[in-house]
Design an enzyme around this catalytic site. Structure first.
Site, PDB file in Angstrom:
ATOM      1  N   HIS B  80       0.805  -1.203  -0.033  1.00  0.00           N
ATOM      2  CA  HIS B  80       0.051  -0.022   0.142  1.00  0.00           C
ATOM      3  C   HIS B  80       0.876   1.176   0.020  1.00  0.00           C
ATOM      4  CE1 HIS B  80      -3.261   2.822   1.240  1.00  0.00           C
ATOM      5  NE2 HIS B  80      -4.121   1.738   0.790  1.00  0.00           N
ATOM      6  N   GLY B 161       4.639  22.358  10.931  1.00  0.00           N
ATOM      7  CA  GLY B 161       5.714  21.448  11.309  1.00  0.00           C
ATOM      8  C   GLY B 161       7.025  21.676  10.478  1.00  0.00           C
ATOM      9  N   HIS B 166      10.278  13.923   8.933  1.00  0.00           N
ATOM     10  CA  HIS B 166      10.770  13.329  10.289  1.00  0.00           C
ATOM     11  C   HIS B 166      11.756  12.079   9.739  1.00  0.00           C
ATOM     12  CE1 HIS B 166      10.835  10.718  13.785  1.00  0.00           C
ATOM     13  NE2 HIS B 166      10.513  11.803  14.435  1.00  0.00           N
ATOM     14  N   PRO B 167      12.951  11.811  10.299  1.00  0.00           N
ATOM     15  CA  PRO B 167      13.635  10.708   9.755  1.00  0.00           C
ATOM     16  C   PRO B 167      13.136   9.273   9.623  1.00  0.00           C
ATOM     17  CG  PRO B 167      14.761  11.965  11.450  1.00  0.00           C
ATOM     18  CD  PRO B 167      13.250  12.504  11.377  1.00  0.00           C
ATOM     19  N   ALA B 169       9.446   8.847  10.951  1.00  0.00           N
ATOM     20  CA  ALA B 169       7.912   8.738  10.831  1.00  0.00           C
ATOM     21  C   ALA B 169       7.645   9.436   9.822  1.00  0.00           C
ATOM     22  CB  ALA B 169       7.529   9.399  11.955  1.00  0.00           C
ATOM     23  N   GLY B 170       8.229  10.140   8.784  1.00  0.00           N
ATOM     24  CA  GLY B 170       7.880  10.462   7.504  1.00  0.00           C
ATOM     25  C   GLY B 170       6.983  12.130   7.705  1.00  0.00           C
TER      26      GLY B 170
END
Lengths: 301, 301
Positions: B80, B161, B166-167, B169-170
């Site tokens: 997905h 943000g 985020h490295p 968590a994307g």
């Protein structure tokens, strides 16, 4: 679990007495008073409340306590037929409860009323113990004034309580029935004969559907006519079937259906049944309704 | 007030991690976890919960806390498309709440997620700040692997943000949308071409209704075909209109509608709209539904 209760009380002229009855219902835990209204010419008030079986029972007993103390049928005058201080008490299954539960509740409350207030109780409608005593009109015929004589005749011993009327509070009729739906269909014509013929075709009393009461009336100001109905069991005689039959009968006179309307409240199951019918739905069940699902989860807390 | 929230998380292979996420949601006051399911080949889980705005916000933050700690997109494989540990968070208005309330909640939660977890947030659907960033597919194109490069290009700064992913968590996509209704209509034929032609006639992408996604499929075992649909806004494209159009299009091929079915949940308003349409009801409003009336009285306590 939600049971609706719609007691009719023989007092509609002294607002302070009616207010005290409403307060007595409101004071009961587990019950909500939804509505109450009084009619002075009828000298009668109708209360609508809902709750679980235990709450509804407590509220009915609280109402009897006030009514037996404050209402004297010997001095009561009004247009509406009546034979008791608390005249009629129907229990109506709304949610998570069966008709059998409401019948059991009618018997339980009837026993409690007889024990506590010495008021004889007749069971009616779905709770009736006797086909000749199913209809309210048959039980109430003769009214308070004829009650002592009627109860002395064969077949008119009460279901619970003393064999003679309470001196001031008469007798009570307690039972269980389906919710009523007040439903009207407006026709695009001013021909009152058409509305009357259609009403006759669909109502039970003249050969129509088992759970339909209907009459044809004129809406003078709009210049149209209406088939005005009470649907007394929407599960066995559903709204959509009545609507389709009226539409088909109207066609036969070259008349179109303009619109229909529900007056007051309708159980969601009655509307869902119409959606199921017209959309030809298969395998549908009430748990698929998002609000029902949320509610059932809330009640698990 | 009831808001539904259906977050999709990029973890569907480690049951203990998914269970910890479910527990984190369950532990939040004012929220009910209705359902959760995982797909190992997608490596993805979907949670469904409901509650008031404050409860739903707390539950989303609790879910982010677990997912940011336990999911690393750099090591994530699955069929997905995805770009975040918590990939998509839609807020859905159910009861006593408007779409505008859900949009405001999406902005509030988006701000909190960015502040607390340093995860960039893109708003989508009704909450979108930008027509080019309304559809989830457009925002997610390129996935986690392409995200740093995409965010460096013009027009792809996040709504809240940091300007880079985020490295581990994307990034997250948060927004508001109407409830989806999964709705199928079965045709009394085995001609797949008929189902496909009807699906093309009614779906938005090929000229049909704005809020319909549809495809024609064969139900091999029953020897019939189905028009399988998602209705993405039942207020603007109602079930009855889609049903009547499919029925009329099928007639053109000499084919009858056998039945229809709703898969999963449906808001009661969507069914009531069908009853209103077919019964030609006038002046109906949701407060006339007995259960709604009872509920509104309960909430006044």
């Amino acid at each position: 679990m939600v049971i609706e209760c719609v007691p009719n009380v023989s007092e509609g002229r002294r607002p302070e007495i009616v207010a005290a009855m409403a307060d007595a219902i409101r004071a009961v835990d587990g019950v909500r008073l939804l509505d109450h209204s009084s009619d002075a010419s009828h000298n009668r008030s109708v209360f609508t409340f809902a709750g679980d079986a235990a709450g509804v029972e407590r509220a009915v007993l609280a109402l009897f306590e006030r009514a037996v103390a404050d209402v004297d049928l010997r001095a009561h005058r009004g247009e509406h037929p009546r034979m008791g201080a608390v005249d009629v008490v129907p229990f109506v299954p709304i949610e998570g409860v069966t008709m059998a539960d409401c019948v059991a509740l009618a018997r339980k409350v009837g026993t409690a009323v007889a024990d506590r207030f010495h008021v004889p109780v007749f069971l009616y409608e779905e709770a009736s113990s006797n086909p000749a005593r199913k209809n309210l009109e048959d039980i109430r015929r003769g009214e308070f004034e004829g009650l002592a004589a009627k109860m002395a005749t064969d077949g008119w011993a009460p279901d619970f309580g003393p064999a003679a009327p309470h001196p001031s509070a008469g007798a009570a009729v307690i039972g269980a029935r389906m919710p009523l739906i007040a439903y009207n269909i407006n026709l695009d014509t001013n021909r009152l004969d058409v509305a009357k013929k259609i009403a006759a075709a669909i109502r039970h009393s003249s050969g129509g559907y088992r759970f339909v009461k209907a009459m044809g009336i004129a809406l003078e100001q709009r210049g149209i006519v209406q088939v005005s109905m009470n649907l007394t069991n929407y599960e066995k005689t559903p709204i959509f079937r009545v609507f389709e039959t009226v539409k088909r009968e109207a066609e036969r006179y070259g008349v179109a259906v303009l619109e229909s309307e529900i007056v007051g409240l309708v159980p969601s199951a009655a509307l869902n049944a119409a959606a199921e019918f017209y959309l030809q739905m298969t395998g549908f069940n009430a748990d698929q309704v998002l609000e029902n699902k949320l509610r059932s989860l809330k009640s698990e807390v």
